[in-house]
Design a protein around this motif. Structure first.
Motif, short mmCIF file in Angstrom:
data_model
loop_
_atom_site.label_atom_id
_atom_site.label_comp_id
_atom_site.label_asym_id
_atom_site.label_seq_id
_atom_site.Cartn_x
_atom_site.Cartn_y
_atom_site.Cartn_z
N PRO A 1 0.81 -1.27 0.14
CA PRO A 1 0.00 0.34 0.00
C PRO A 1 0.59 1.28 -0.03
CG PRO A 1 -0.98 -1.51 1.44
CD PRO A 1 0.38 -2.10 0.99
N GLU A 2 2.13 1.34 0.66
CA GLU A 2 2.89 2.48 0.55
C GLU A 2 3.29 2.66 -0.77
OE1 GLU A 2 6.07 2.40 3.75
OE2 GLU A 2 4.64 0.63 4.77
N LEU B 1 2.03 1.73 -3.57
CA LEU B 1 1.16 2.30 -4.62
C LEU B 1 0.52 3.78 -4.34
CD1 LEU B 1 -1.03 -1.22 -4.13
CD2 LEU B 1 0.26 -0.27 -6.21
N LYS B 2 0.42 3.86 -3.08
CA LYS B 2 0.17 5.44 -2.58
C LYS B 2 0.97 6.44 -3.19
CE LYS B 2 -2.39 4.19 1.47
NZ LYS B 2 -2.65 4.26 3.06
N ALA B 3 2.39 5.95 -3.32
CA ALA B 3 3.05 6.86 -3.91
C ALA B 3 3.15 6.89 -5.47
CB ALA B 3 4.69 6.38 -3.35
N GLY B 4 2.14 6.27 -5.99
CA GLY B 4 2.11 6.23 -7.25
C GLY B 4 3.09 5.10 -8.17
N ALA C 1 -6.38 -3.04 1.92
CA ALA C 1 -5.38 -1.98 1.83
C ALA C 1 -4.94 -1.97 0.53
CB ALA C 1 -4.35 -1.93 2.91
N SER D 1 -7.38 -0.87 -2.06
CA SER D 1 -7.90 0.60 -1.64
C SER D 1 -6.95 1.59 -2.26
CB SER D 1 -8.24 0.85 -0.26
OG SER D 1 -9.33 -0.09 0.24
N ALA D 2 -5.60 1.37 -2.25
CA ALA D 2 -4.54 2.10 -2.44
C ALA D 2 -4.35 2.04 -4.10
CB ALA D 2 -3.18 2.05 -1.84
N GLY E 1 -8.81 4.36 -8.74
CA GLY E 1 -8.13 5.56 -7.62
C GLY E 1 -6.76 5.94 -8.48
N SER E 2 -6.12 6.88 -7.43
CA SER E 2 -5.12 7.53 -7.95
C SER E 2 -3.76 6.79 -7.74
CB SER E 2 -5.23 8.74 -7.19
OG SER E 2 -4.99 8.64 -5.97
N GLY E 3 -3.66 5.67 -6.96
CA GLY E 3 -2.47 5.09 -6.78
C GLY E 3 -2.03 4.37 -7.83
#
Length: 370
Positions: free
Chosen positions: A106-107, A109-112, A132, A135-136, A142-144
Motif C-alpha cells: 500500500p505504501e 501504491l499510494k506513492a504512485g 489496503a 484501496s490504494a 483510484g489515484s495510486g
C-alpha cells in the motif's frame, strides 16, 4: 512520445533470474516505443543501485555482481523516495515470497509506484491487507499505482485474468475446482496414475523422487501441509466475491503425518515418512476399486461460501484424473458457462513460466501508463 519507465527488482532467485532474461529481451525488442531502465536490483543482503538512473546491465551474473557491490538494500521508505526522485513512472517487481515486503505494497501504491509480483502473501494473508492494497491501487479508478499479480496462481497460466474478466463483464462465478499445485500434481500423477500396471510406488518414494527432482520445497512439508494451495484458493475466492479472513479460515487437509510435524529437519521427516505409507496407500486402493484415482485439489463453492483443500476421488475419465507431470488444471463454473466449465490447463510451476506471468503484468502496466 517514448514512455520512460524505471524498474526496481527485488529477488533474484530462480524466478528473478528468469525474469531478468525475459525482461532484457522485451526491452531490446520494444526499444523504439518504450524506454525501460532497471535502476535497482536487490536481494535480502545486497543491492545494485543506479544513483543516476542509468540502466543497470541485465546479465546472468547478477548474483556475483551483488556480491561484489557490497551495498546494503534500501529500506522501503528510501526505495520509494529513490524511485519517486527519478521523476518518471516506476514499477516495483517483487519476486520474493516475503510477507514483510508484501505488507508495504500500500505504501508503494499510494506513492504512485506500480507493482507486478508472483508473491502470494500480500493477496492471501489477512483480509485487511488485501483491502489496503486494492484501496490504494489505481486499478479500480483510484489515484495510486497499478498492481497485477497473475503469477500468484498458476504461474504463467491466465487464471487471475480469466476470473477477473468473468467477474468484470458481469458473469457470476458459482464454482472453481482444480489442481493448483505443480508439486501436488506431480506427486499424485506418479503415485496414482491412470491405467497403471504393476506394483504401485509407495507415497514416500514418490515424495523422494519429487524432492530429488526439485519439484518440492527443500522441506517437502512446506508443500504437503496444503497451505500453498490454500493461499491460491483464498485469492480466487476473494476475486469471486467471498470474504475470506485468511488461508487458515477454511478446511485444509495436511498430508504430513502428525508424528512427523515436529521432525527437527527435512531429512528426519523423509526418514520417517515410509512408516506412514500404508495410510495413504489404503485411500488409493479404495479409489482404484471404485474405478477412480485420488488427487489433491482445491474447490470454491460460491453460493454456499464453502472453500476447502484436500484429497478427493475422481473417475478416471475426469480431466483432473488425466493430468500429466506437474500440470495444473482450473475449472470455472459460471452462470454463462453453466455445467460446461471454462478450463485453464498447463504448466503451473517453474521459473520460466512464472517469470512469464510477471513480465506479462509488467507489460500490462506499461500499456496503461500514459
Amino acid at each position: 512520445m517514448t514512455k520512460d519507465i524505471k524498474i526496481a527488482i527485488i529477488g533474484v532467485g530462480g524466478v528473478g533470474k528468469a525474469f531478468l532474461g525475459q525482461l532484457a529481451s522485451y526491452i531490446k525488442k520494444n526499444s523504439s516505443t518504450v524506454s525501460i531502465s532497471v535502476v535497482y536490483i536487490s536481494r535480502s543482503s545486497a543491492a545494485l543501485i543506479s544513483r543516476d538512473y542509468a540502466p543497470l546491465p541485465l546479465t546472468t551474473f547478477v548474483s556475483e555482481e551483488l556480491d561484489a557491490a557490497g551495498t546494503a538494500p534500501l529500506a522501503v521508505p528510501d526505495l520509494i523516495q529513490f524511485l519517486k526522485s527519478s521523476g518518471k513512472e516506476s514499477i516495483l517487481v517483487d519476486n520474493t515470497s516475503s510477507i514483510d515486503l508484501a505488507s508495504t505494497y500500500p505504501e508503494f501504491l499510494k506513492a504512485g509506484i506500480h507493482i507486478a509480483t508472483p508473491n502470494k502473501k500480500g493477496f492471501s494473508s489477512e483480509e485487511s491487507l488485501w483491502t489496503a492494497i486494492f484501496s490504494a491501487a489505481g486499478n479500480n479508478g483510484g489515484s495510486g499505482g497499478y498492481v497485477f499479480h497473475e503469477a500468484t496462481v498458476g504461474a504463467g497460466l491466465p487464471v487471475i485474468s480469466t476470473i477477473k474478466d468473468l467477474v468484470d463483464t458481469g458473469d457470476e462465478v458459482t464454482k472453481v475446482e482444480g489442481v493448483f499445485s505443480g508439486t501436488m500434481s506431480f506427486l499424485f500423477n506418479e503415485f496414482a496414475p491412470v491405467g497403471a500396471s504393476g506394483a504401485p510406488k509407495a507415497f514416500s518414494e514418490v515424495v523422494k523422487i519429487a524432492k530429488d527432482a526439485g519439484y518440492t520445497e527443500p522441506d517437502p512439508r512446506d508443500d504437503l501441509n496444503g497451505l500453498d494451495v490454500a493461499r491460491k484458493l483464498t485469492i480466487l475466492a476473494r476475486l469471486s466475491g467471498l470474504e475470506i479472513a485468511s488461508p487458515t479460515s477454511f478446511p485444509v487437509q495436511s498430508l504430513i503425518p502428525k508424528p512427523l510435524e515436529s521432525a527437527a529437519t527435512s531429512q528426519e521427516f523423509m526418514d520417517g515418512l515410509p512408516n506412514f505409507d500404508a495410510d495413504i496407500g489404503l485411500l488409493a486402493d479404495e479409489a482404484k476399486k471404485e474405478g477412480k484415482v485420488i488427487r489433491f485439489v482445491g474447490s470454491i463453492d460460491v453460493p454456499s461460501k464453502a472453500v476447502k483443500v484436500g484429497l478427493e476421488k475422481f473417475d478416471i475419465s475426469h480431466p483432473i484424473a488425466g493430468l500429466k507431470g506437474s500440470d495444473n488444471i482450473i475449472a470455472f463454473y459460471t452462470k454463462r458457462y453453466g455445467d460446461r466449465a471454462l478450463i485453464v490447463q498447463g504448466a503451473g510451476a517453474g521459473a520460466e513460466v512464472t517469470a512469464m506471468g510477471v513480465l506479462s503484468d509488467v507489460i500490462k502496466i506499461v500499456a496503461r501508463i500514459k
